[in-house]
Design an enzyme around this catalytic site. Sequence first.
Site, PDB file in Angstrom:
ATOM      1  N   THR A  49       0.923  -1.224   0.104  1.00 26.35           N
ATOM      2  CA  THR A  49      -0.069   0.023   0.036  1.00 26.35           C
ATOM      3  C   THR A  49       0.764   1.114   0.047  1.00 26.35           C
ATOM      4  O   THR A  49       1.928   1.044   0.519  1.00 26.35           O
ATOM      5  CB  THR A  49      -0.720   0.036   1.094  1.00 26.35           C
ATOM      6  N   HIS A  50       0.694   2.231  -0.582  1.00 25.17           N
ATOM      7  CA  HIS A  50       1.533   3.434  -0.983  1.00 25.17           C
ATOM      8  C   HIS A  50       2.700   3.071  -1.694  1.00 25.17           C
ATOM      9  O   HIS A  50       3.651   3.779  -1.346  1.00 25.17           O
ATOM     10  CB  HIS A  50       1.679   4.095   0.467  1.00 25.17           C
TER      11      HIS A  50
ATOM     12  N   GLU B 102       5.800   0.757 -21.187  1.00 23.60           N
ATOM     13  CA  GLU B 102       5.604   2.225 -21.178  1.00 23.60           C
ATOM     14  C   GLU B 102       4.664   2.646 -22.155  1.00 23.60           C
ATOM     15  O   GLU B 102       4.080   3.644 -21.970  1.00 23.60           O
ATOM     16  CB  GLU B 102       7.338   2.673 -21.290  1.00 23.60           C
TER      17      GLU B 102
ATOM     18  N   LYS C  33      21.512  -2.539 -20.706  1.00 26.01           N
ATOM     19  CA  LYS C  33      19.933  -2.233 -20.628  1.00 26.01           C
ATOM     20  C   LYS C  33      18.805  -3.137 -21.043  1.00 26.01           C
ATOM     21  O   LYS C  33      19.349  -3.846 -22.188  1.00 26.01           O
ATOM     22  CB  LYS C  33      19.826  -0.631 -20.749  1.00 26.01           C
TER      23      LYS C  33
ATOM     24  N   SER D  35      19.554  -0.680 -25.385  1.00 24.77           N
ATOM     25  CA  SER D  35      19.750   1.003 -25.363  1.00 24.77           C
ATOM     26  C   SER D  35      20.826   0.799 -26.282  1.00 24.77           C
ATOM     27  O   SER D  35      21.903   0.046 -26.442  1.00 24.77           O
ATOM     28  CB  SER D  35      20.250   1.329 -23.703  1.00 24.77           C
TER      29      SER D  35
ATOM     30  N   LYS E  27     -16.037   9.401 -35.447  1.00 26.44           N
ATOM     31  CA  LYS E  27     -15.549   8.206 -36.113  1.00 26.44           C
ATOM     32  C   LYS E  27     -14.226   8.107 -35.596  1.00 26.44           C
ATOM     33  O   LYS E  27     -13.555   6.864 -35.378  1.00 26.44           O
ATOM     34  CB  LYS E  27     -15.936   8.095 -37.645  1.00 26.44           C
TER      35      LYS E  27
ATOM     36  N   TYR F 168     -29.862  15.153 -35.684  1.00 21.98           N
ATOM     37  CA  TYR F 168     -28.655  15.064 -36.139  1.00 21.98           C
ATOM     38  C   TYR F 168     -28.234  16.685 -36.514  1.00 21.98           C
ATOM     39  O   TYR F 168     -28.753  17.538 -36.916  1.00 21.98           O
ATOM     40  CB  TYR F 168     -28.819  14.351 -37.276  1.00 21.98           C
TER      41      TYR F 168
HETATM   42  N1  ARG Z   1     -20.918  11.604 -43.291  1.00 24.40           N
HETATM   43  C1  ARG Z   1     -21.980  11.872 -42.284  1.00 24.40           C
HETATM   44  C2  ARG Z   1     -21.623  11.379 -40.910  1.00 24.40           C
HETATM   45  O1  ARG Z   1     -20.753  10.863 -40.687  1.00 24.40           O
HETATM   46  C3  ARG Z   1     -23.328  11.121 -42.710  1.00 24.40           C
HETATM   47  C4  ARG Z   1     -24.580  11.859 -42.285  1.00 24.40           C
HETATM   48  C5  ARG Z   1     -24.516  13.152 -43.153  1.00 24.40           C
HETATM   49  N2  ARG Z   1     -26.276  13.501 -42.912  1.00 24.40           N
HETATM   50  C6  ARG Z   1     -26.499  14.746 -43.286  1.00 24.40           C
HETATM   51  N3  ARG Z   1     -27.633  15.096 -43.063  1.00 24.40           N
HETATM   52  N4  ARG Z   1     -25.482  15.575 -43.526  1.00 24.40           N
HETATM   53  O2  ARG Z   1     -22.373  11.759 -40.066  1.00 24.40           O
END
Ligand code: ARG
Length: 466
Positions: A161-162, A296, A289, A283, A331, A323
Amino acid sequence: MSEKKTSNQMWGGRFASGPAAIMEAINASIGFDRKLYAQDIRGSLAHAEMLAESGIISKKDQREIARGLNTILSEIEAGTFEFSAKLEDIHMNVEARLAELIGPAAGRLHTARSRNDQVAVDFRLWVKRELERVAGALKGLIAVFLDRAEKHAATVMPGFTHLQTAQPVTFGHHCMAYVEMFARDLSRVRNAITRMDESPLGAAALAGTGFPIDRHRTAAALGFREPTRNSIDSVSDRDFAIEFLSVAAITATHLSRLAEEIVIWSTPQFGFVRLSDSFSTGSSIMPQKKNPDAAELVRAKTGRINGHLIALLTVMKGLPLAYSKDMQEDKEAVFDAAETLDLMIAAMTGMVGDLAVNEAAMREAAGAGYSTATDLADWLVREAGLPFREAHHVTGRAVALAEEKNLPLEKLSLDELKGISPAITADVYSVLSVENSVKSRTSFGGTAPHEVRRQVRYWKKRLARA
Ligand code: ARG
């Protein structure tokens, strides 16, 4: 000034000219969302089939669409497909190519659908598949730890611990702590999959559609448990991506703690483990080494994954329903985190599987730092009837005396011990060794070798079902 360009083929009706080059550059996602090609095509195949079954498009058009989509799939897989930034994203790249391949029937595919539900379904499919992979990788890592734990159920090491020597434990018990951590990660992965197992396809732009579509059918065709229930939420939700990143961040954090321990344990000062040649580097200047670079880097890459989680939370936090294009920024964070996590788990699985454990060094360190002082205190409570607080005090004096004489506790003579508390008898020596100390920790979840073996059996059985 931007030069005039021909207007977009998808929405050219409303536009007199094309976008500025810089608009195209900021708008395009094809550079990264091409990764979704298989999911995009799969989603379109299921959608077209449902449209035909529901009488919205003809069977003949559907067959043409399917043929074209399968051609596109092979083109992309063969590397002959030409992606175009003008066509912005994977959805429009595929659709434009479909039109080239099959002509006007291609234009019927987008009936009763929008890119908003299309991207939501593609990305969910991708994240779901990735989580399945993570689950498999975690099971592999856990298996390596179970194996180590079984072999080292009775190998004594210092528990900390610690980062100060606390009480002796077994290396097997320490390994089982990681089994618990990674098994929790595995259960988080499974939970996340269960929650995201709903198909948003058919939510269309945000309001649903007037066409008589069958969302249950497409959901089933795509391997989802059921369709999502609210069309607005369907296209504005990215919880599944955030959950992926949060599961990844927690898992990475566990991997990073493990990496840190390996870095410490493999120093000459500790010498608890030796990394294999395949998982260390040398190294260029210091010939002696052997560096734990992989550990790491696992530790460092955790920062990257945690950063992706914060990035996506920040992208989403101000978005009104439904949206917004901001969501296109979901993504790269997920793609990079997925690739990074894969690599981290694989590196750790290899490293832990290959480690040479130095039992003698662990045993020696286990006895240092008066690690059995608690055992002495417990003995005073159990055998001499002292209240724990008093036993703690007596033991503190014994430790001080041993320290003064530069001796381990068990090297103090009986007379010396009796001088501190007359209640002490020769029997006390039986608890002062590290082996007896770990053997005595038999409480449920404790470090006694017998208990560690029981934990191993429990997890082996449970994971066989997971
Ligand atoms: N490339 C867009 C995205 O990844 C697809 C959806 C686009 N929709 C729109 N209404 N412009 O979100």
